[in-house]
Design a protein around this motif. Sequence first.
Motif, mmCIF file in Angstrom:
data_model
loop_
_atom_site.group_PDB
_atom_site.id
_atom_site.type_symbol
_atom_site.label_atom_id
_atom_site.label_comp_id
_atom_site.label_asym_id
_atom_site.label_seq_id
_atom_site.Cartn_x
_atom_site.Cartn_y
_atom_site.Cartn_z
ATOM 1 N N THR A 113 0.861 -1.163 0.116
ATOM 2 C CA THR A 113 -0.017 0.128 -0.027
ATOM 3 C C THR A 113 0.887 1.465 -0.025
ATOM 4 N N ALA A 114 0.653 2.085 -1.060
ATOM 5 C CA ALA A 114 1.593 3.125 -1.073
ATOM 6 C C ALA A 114 1.250 4.426 -0.311
ATOM 7 N N LEU A 115 1.274 4.182 1.004
ATOM 8 C CA LEU A 115 1.025 5.140 1.992
ATOM 9 C C LEU A 115 2.222 5.238 2.904
ATOM 10 N N HIS A 116 2.665 6.347 3.289
ATOM 11 C CA HIS A 116 4.220 6.377 4.010
ATOM 12 C C HIS A 116 3.806 7.725 5.016
ATOM 13 N N ALA A 117 4.179 7.368 6.359
ATOM 14 C CA ALA A 117 4.129 8.461 7.516
ATOM 15 C C ALA A 117 5.392 9.163 7.332
ATOM 16 N N TYR A 118 5.481 10.317 6.568
ATOM 17 C CA TYR A 118 6.638 11.156 6.173
ATOM 18 C C TYR A 118 7.160 11.909 7.167
ATOM 19 N N SER A 119 6.418 12.278 8.180
ATOM 20 C CA SER A 119 6.995 13.383 9.323
ATOM 21 C C SER A 119 5.992 13.493 10.258
ATOM 22 N N LEU A 120 6.912 13.800 11.610
ATOM 23 C CA LEU A 120 6.144 14.044 13.013
ATOM 24 C C LEU A 120 6.854 15.404 13.275
ATOM 25 N N GLU A 121 5.993 16.332 13.905
ATOM 26 C CA GLU A 121 6.570 17.505 14.590
ATOM 27 C C GLU A 121 5.862 17.695 15.638
ATOM 28 N N LEU A 122 6.505 17.917 16.991
ATOM 29 C CA LEU A 122 6.065 17.967 18.394
ATOM 30 C C LEU A 122 6.905 18.660 19.195
ATOM 31 N N GLU A 123 6.571 18.710 20.398
ATOM 32 C CA GLU A 123 7.336 19.286 21.465
ATOM 33 C C GLU A 123 8.068 18.273 22.156
ATOM 34 N N HIS A 124 9.309 18.459 22.511
ATOM 35 C CA HIS A 124 10.028 17.489 23.257
ATOM 36 C C HIS A 124 9.530 17.335 24.537
ATOM 37 N N PRO A 125 9.263 16.034 24.974
ATOM 38 C CA PRO A 125 8.627 15.991 26.341
ATOM 39 C C PRO A 125 9.506 16.347 27.479
ATOM 40 N N THR A 126 10.569 16.495 27.527
ATOM 41 C CA THR A 126 11.533 17.328 28.592
ATOM 42 C C THR A 126 12.001 18.436 28.256
ATOM 43 N N LEU A 127 12.605 18.594 27.046
ATOM 44 C CA LEU A 127 13.494 19.697 26.769
ATOM 45 C C LEU A 127 12.533 20.959 26.260
ATOM 46 N N LYS A 128 11.191 20.678 26.112
ATOM 47 C CA LYS A 128 10.236 21.630 25.722
ATOM 48 C C LYS A 128 10.549 22.727 24.624
ATOM 49 N N LYS A 129 11.011 21.819 23.446
ATOM 50 C CA LYS A 129 11.366 22.565 22.069
ATOM 51 C C LYS A 129 10.979 21.852 21.223
ATOM 52 N N GLU A 130 10.828 22.505 20.015
ATOM 53 C CA GLU A 130 9.954 21.802 18.803
ATOM 54 C C GLU A 130 11.012 20.791 18.067
ATOM 55 N N ILE A 131 10.720 19.681 17.810
ATOM 56 C CA ILE A 131 11.359 18.722 17.247
ATOM 57 C C ILE A 131 10.563 18.026 16.171
ATOM 58 N N PHE A 132 11.526 17.795 14.963
ATOM 59 C CA PHE A 132 10.875 17.339 13.774
ATOM 60 C C PHE A 132 11.781 16.219 13.107
ATOM 61 N N PHE A 133 10.753 14.905 12.834
ATOM 62 C CA PHE A 133 11.501 13.796 12.387
ATOM 63 C C PHE A 133 10.707 13.665 11.052
ATOM 64 N N SER A 134 11.730 12.944 9.946
ATOM 65 C CA SER A 134 11.138 12.708 8.743
ATOM 66 C C SER A 134 11.731 11.163 8.290
ATOM 67 N N ALA A 135 11.312 10.799 7.421
ATOM 68 C CA ALA A 135 11.721 9.442 6.656
ATOM 69 C C ALA A 135 11.106 9.251 5.212
ATOM 70 N N LYS A 136 12.284 9.209 4.230
ATOM 71 C CA LYS A 136 11.685 9.134 2.939
ATOM 72 C C LYS A 136 11.164 7.837 2.804
ATOM 73 N N PRO A 137 10.225 7.587 1.671
ATOM 74 C CA PRO A 137 9.527 6.378 1.396
ATOM 75 C C PRO A 137 10.458 5.296 0.776
ATOM 76 N N PRO A 138 10.202 4.047 0.690
ATOM 77 C CA PRO A 138 10.845 3.139 0.417
ATOM 78 C C PRO A 138 11.001 3.018 -1.096
ATOM 79 N N GLN A 139 12.160 2.873 -1.729
ATOM 80 C CA GLN A 139 12.176 3.218 -3.088
ATOM 81 C C GLN A 139 11.900 1.964 -4.091
#
Length: 231
Positions: A192-218
């Motif tokens: 199924t060609a659906l890919h969770a590309y990114s998450l953006e949230l506040e770090h639970p202890t550092l209280k700063k915005e963090i961003f994670f991403s991953a490229k889809p399979p090739q």
Amino acid sequence: MKTTQTDPNIEIIFEDNHLLVVNKPVGLLSQEDHTGDPDILTLCKEYIKKEHNKPGNVFLGLLHRLDRPVSGVMMFAKTSKAASRISEQIRQRTIKKKYLAVVTGNPPPNGYLTHHLLKDEKTNTVQVVKPNVKGAQDAKLIFQRLDSVDDNHLLKVSLITGRPHQIRVQLSEEGYPIFGDQKYGKSNRSTTALHAYSLELEHPTLKKEIFFSAKPPQFTPWSKFSTKLFT
């Protein structure tokens, strides 16, 4: 690239004392079920136990799930404090989730979709229903068409709500099902060609915005599109 050194092997995107963020492979369960097939929660616990010489049972909080045929960013809590604080962000809908999807049909350049969804727990399927149906939940998302190749269209999808199978059901309902989706697209393909590309949230202890991403399979159909679209 650091990995869990498990079978299957899983790419580690980020790790600190509170979080473990990985790139879930296609076909891997989010957590154990009746099939007994490998699941990412158990494999990540095995990694932590071995990597950090943890005795006894390892705590790892499952914060969200991805359907088995879906790949992409998954985040786990390594402490109860992190689990509690991120779960609150999920309840408050402050976490930003973006997905990539390859669909067929003829989607417009941009779209805002709103439906009411009802899940059948016995069959593990979701359908669009009228708002007054008991148990129905509102589901909202927006999307942008990034590129088109033949009859395949690459969409970037932003969730406003987080419902089971939401993206798959809503896109299918509008006439542009996800490529390879056997459950909602009537496809006989194995992916199924659906890919969770990114998450953006506040770090639970550092209280700063963090961003994670991953490229889809090739592999097909992702390989039809320029990798520049995945940055």
